[in-house]
Design an enzyme around this catalytic site. Structure first.
Site, short mmCIF file in Angstrom:
data_model
loop_
_atom_site.label_atom_id
_atom_site.label_comp_id
_atom_site.label_asym_id
_atom_site.label_seq_id
_atom_site.Cartn_x
_atom_site.Cartn_y
_atom_site.Cartn_z
CE LYS A 71 -4.64 9.25 -24.52
NZ LYS A 71 -4.83 10.63 -24.12
CG ASP B 206 -2.42 17.50 -21.94
OD1 ASP B 206 -1.97 16.35 -21.77
OD2 ASP B 206 -3.62 17.72 -22.19
CG PHE C 169 -7.78 16.30 -24.69
CD1 PHE C 169 -7.96 15.80 -25.97
CD2 PHE C 169 -8.10 15.49 -23.62
CE1 PHE C 169 -8.46 14.52 -26.17
CE2 PHE C 169 -8.59 14.21 -23.80
CZ PHE C 169 -8.77 13.72 -25.08
CG ASP C 170 -12.47 15.87 -25.21
OD1 ASP C 170 -11.51 15.42 -24.57
OD2 ASP C 170 -13.15 15.17 -25.99
CB ALA D 181 -1.03 12.58 -23.92
CG HIS E 213 -19.45 12.07 -29.71
ND1 HIS E 213 -19.32 12.98 -28.68
CD2 HIS E 213 -18.22 11.54 -29.88
CE1 HIS E 213 -18.06 12.97 -28.26
NE2 HIS E 213 -17.38 12.11 -28.96
CE1 TYR F 198 -4.22 1.72 0.60
CE2 TYR F 198 -2.72 3.32 1.58
CZ TYR F 198 -3.95 3.01 1.06
OH TYR F 198 -4.93 3.97 0.99
C1 LIG Z 1 -5.98 11.38 -23.50
C2 LIG Z 1 -5.64 12.77 -23.17
C3 LIG Z 1 -5.95 13.34 -21.94
C4 LIG Z 1 -6.75 12.62 -20.88
O1 LIG Z 1 -6.12 11.46 -20.47
P1 LIG Z 1 -6.92 10.14 -20.03
O2 LIG Z 1 -5.83 9.19 -19.67
O3 LIG Z 1 -7.76 9.72 -21.18
O4 LIG Z 1 -7.75 10.52 -18.85
C5 LIG Z 1 -5.54 14.63 -21.71
N1 LIG Z 1 -4.89 15.34 -22.64
C6 LIG Z 1 -4.58 14.82 -23.84
C7 LIG Z 1 -3.85 15.64 -24.83
C8 LIG Z 1 -4.95 13.52 -24.15
O5 LIG Z 1 -4.66 13.03 -25.35
#
Ligand SMILES: *Cc1c(COP(=O)(O)O)cnc(C)c1O
Length: 460
Positions: free
Chosen positions: A260, A217, A126-127, A219, A452, A74
């Site tokens: 990613k 960000d 990103f959304d 990813a 969607h 843990y």
């Molecule tokens: C996928 C993504 C996120 C969110 O990450 P999750 O692991 O899906 O929660 C944030 N920013 C970007 C640019 C992403 O591609």
């Protein structure tokens, strides 16, 4: 780095997962049951799945070995130490907050940093990032260079922030209202387009003038670094690992979806150098995700993420990945299909407005094309157009449709061969040849938000 010889993927396949193409009649039944929405399909009924590159990578033998070695203590597990070491070596940060996925990293960082009325400049949010900032009363502002909106314009770094827009925004709202600036690399919402190193550097210089922190960000930071290596003066002979790390040297921290580029099936993190900020996040981390050395993940997942972070620095791996995306792009262009140029790092986007010009946006051409591609060849891609992004006008309540109707083909890492890409291209080509017969879709029922994902549709 030009190679003299044709290069194949820098791996061989040790484990395989069978897939099969069900018959055309079955596909017709399945898509009807799914309400003509590809999100409603069962994965067993899909031949080649290009819905997303998130969490869908094939892990390496080294990552799977890490899974078996996972330490499920843990507190103070070995996997966390390995993650800290990897984040330090690869990204250059001293403090790591592990989380279950990228959006949890965003939520933790933003809760500490964003106040009601704050403004956060982005290249393009990103959304999930956008939604999280808004839920805290902040306002994300898109400062991406205008060329990002010209689908056919060939530009090496369509993800760049426009520094004139950035400075104007800071002057307009005042630096005290801006808790940080955020750059998404590569720019996912803008089609996986990269940000130049010079742009990262200049954004940091502007931010420093006003003492505003910069977050990345991250990813797809390895794919971004690859584009810098290929396209930016002075980086051709630099190793990907060095370029990845330099990107973060122009930031104060990052949020990272490790589903990613690090090729883990789950996981995320925040990387930081500021100890005070790190300490502020810890109580929230414990309350919302888990103890500070596992953050909502199993110990074994920490191992997969730590190993994946190191693997994504491999020059040959990222080169072969992007070459495959480019390969699919070339096949489509050769068939006369218009795509957003140049192709992004993780996906390519078909310009549906030119593919199905006879279908109005109110009949969801992007989603109609996703349905047709599935019917034709069992391939799942996703429509990104009016169904996903229409918004009511704040004044009149009338529907405002998005500028573009796109079909996204996202390529999972290390999962499919070029032969699979041939099948995808051939299917889309056959749909293109009978495009005049394709009809649009209408909504049977749909929730008011995120429709969607959940909508049920029927042919017009
Ligand atoms: C996928 C993504 C996120 C969110 O990450 P999750 O692991 O899906 O929660 C944030 N920013 C970007 C640019 C992403 O591609």
């Amino acid at each position: 780095m030009k190679k003299e010889q044709v290069m194949a993927e820098p791996f061989r396949i040790k484990v395989v997962e069978p897939i099969r193409l069900i018959s055309r009649e079955e596909r017709e039944r399945r898509i009807k049951e799914a309400g003509y929405n590809v999100f409603g399909l069962k994965s067993d009924d899909i031949y080649i799945d290009l819905l997303t590159d998130s969490g869908t990578a094939a892990m390496s033998d080294n990552q799977w070995a890490g899974i078996m070695l996972g330490d499920e203590s843990y507190a103070g597990c070995r996997g966390f130490r390995h993650l800290e070491e990897a984040v330090h070596d690869v990204l250059g940060f001293n403090y790591v907050v592990p989380v279950h996925q990228g959006r949890a990293a965003e939520r933790l960082l933003f809760q500490v940093m964003v106040k009601k009325g704050d403004v956060i400049p982005f290249n393009m949010p990103f959304d999930t990032t956008d939604a999280c900032i808004r839920s805290l009363g902040g306002k994300p502002v898109n400062c991406v260079a205008d060329v990002a909106y010209e689908p056919q314009a060939i530009h090496p770094f369509k993800g760049n922030i426009d520094l004139v827009k950035l400075r104007a925004l800071i002057t307009e709202v005042g630096a005290q209202k801006i808790p940080f600036i955020m750059l998404t690399i590569t720019n996912n919402a803008g089609g996986g387009q990269p940000v130049a190193m010079s742009n990262l550097k200049e954004v940091k210089e502007v931010a420093s003038e006003y003492e505003i922190p910069v977050f990345i960000d991250a990813a797809r930071c390895a794919e971004n670094a690859y584009f810098i290596q290929q396209r930016e003066e002075g980086y051709q002979d630099r190793a990907l690992a060095e370029i990845i790390k330099e990107q973060f040297s122009y930031s104060d921290g990052c949020t990272f979806s490790c589903k990613k580029d690090p090729m883990a099936n789950i996981g995320g993190l925040i990387g930081l150098n500021n100890e005070e900020l790190y300490r502020k996040i810890l109580p929230l981390l414990i309350a919302q995700e888990g103890f500070i050395t596992y953050g909502g993940l199993a110990g074994r997942d920490l191992e997969a993420v730590a190993r994946g972070l190191r693997e994504m620095t491999d020059d040959d791996l990222i080169a072969s990945r992007i070459r495959q995306v480019e390969y699919l792009g070339e096949l489509l262009v050769d068939s006369g299909i218009q795509i957003i140029q140049p192709v992004g790092g993780h996906a390519l986007f078909v310009d549906v407005a030119s593919f199905l010009p006879h279908i109005p946006q109110s009949h969801f051409p992007a989603d109609a094309l996703a349905v047709e591609l599935y019917l034709e060849s069992g391939v799942r891609a996703v429509g990104l157009g009016a169904l996903a992004f229409s918004t009511p006008d704040e004044g009149t309540g009338e529907t405002i449709s998005p500028k573009m109707e796109l079909l996204r083909l996202a390529i999972p890492r290390r999962v499919y061969t070029d032969r699979h890409m041939d099948v995808v291209a051939e299917g889309l080509k056959r749909v293109y040849e009978r495009r005049n017969q394709i009809r649009g879709l209408r909504i049977v029922h749909a929730p008011p938000v995120l429709r969607h994902f959940l909508a049920r549709l029927e042919p017009v």
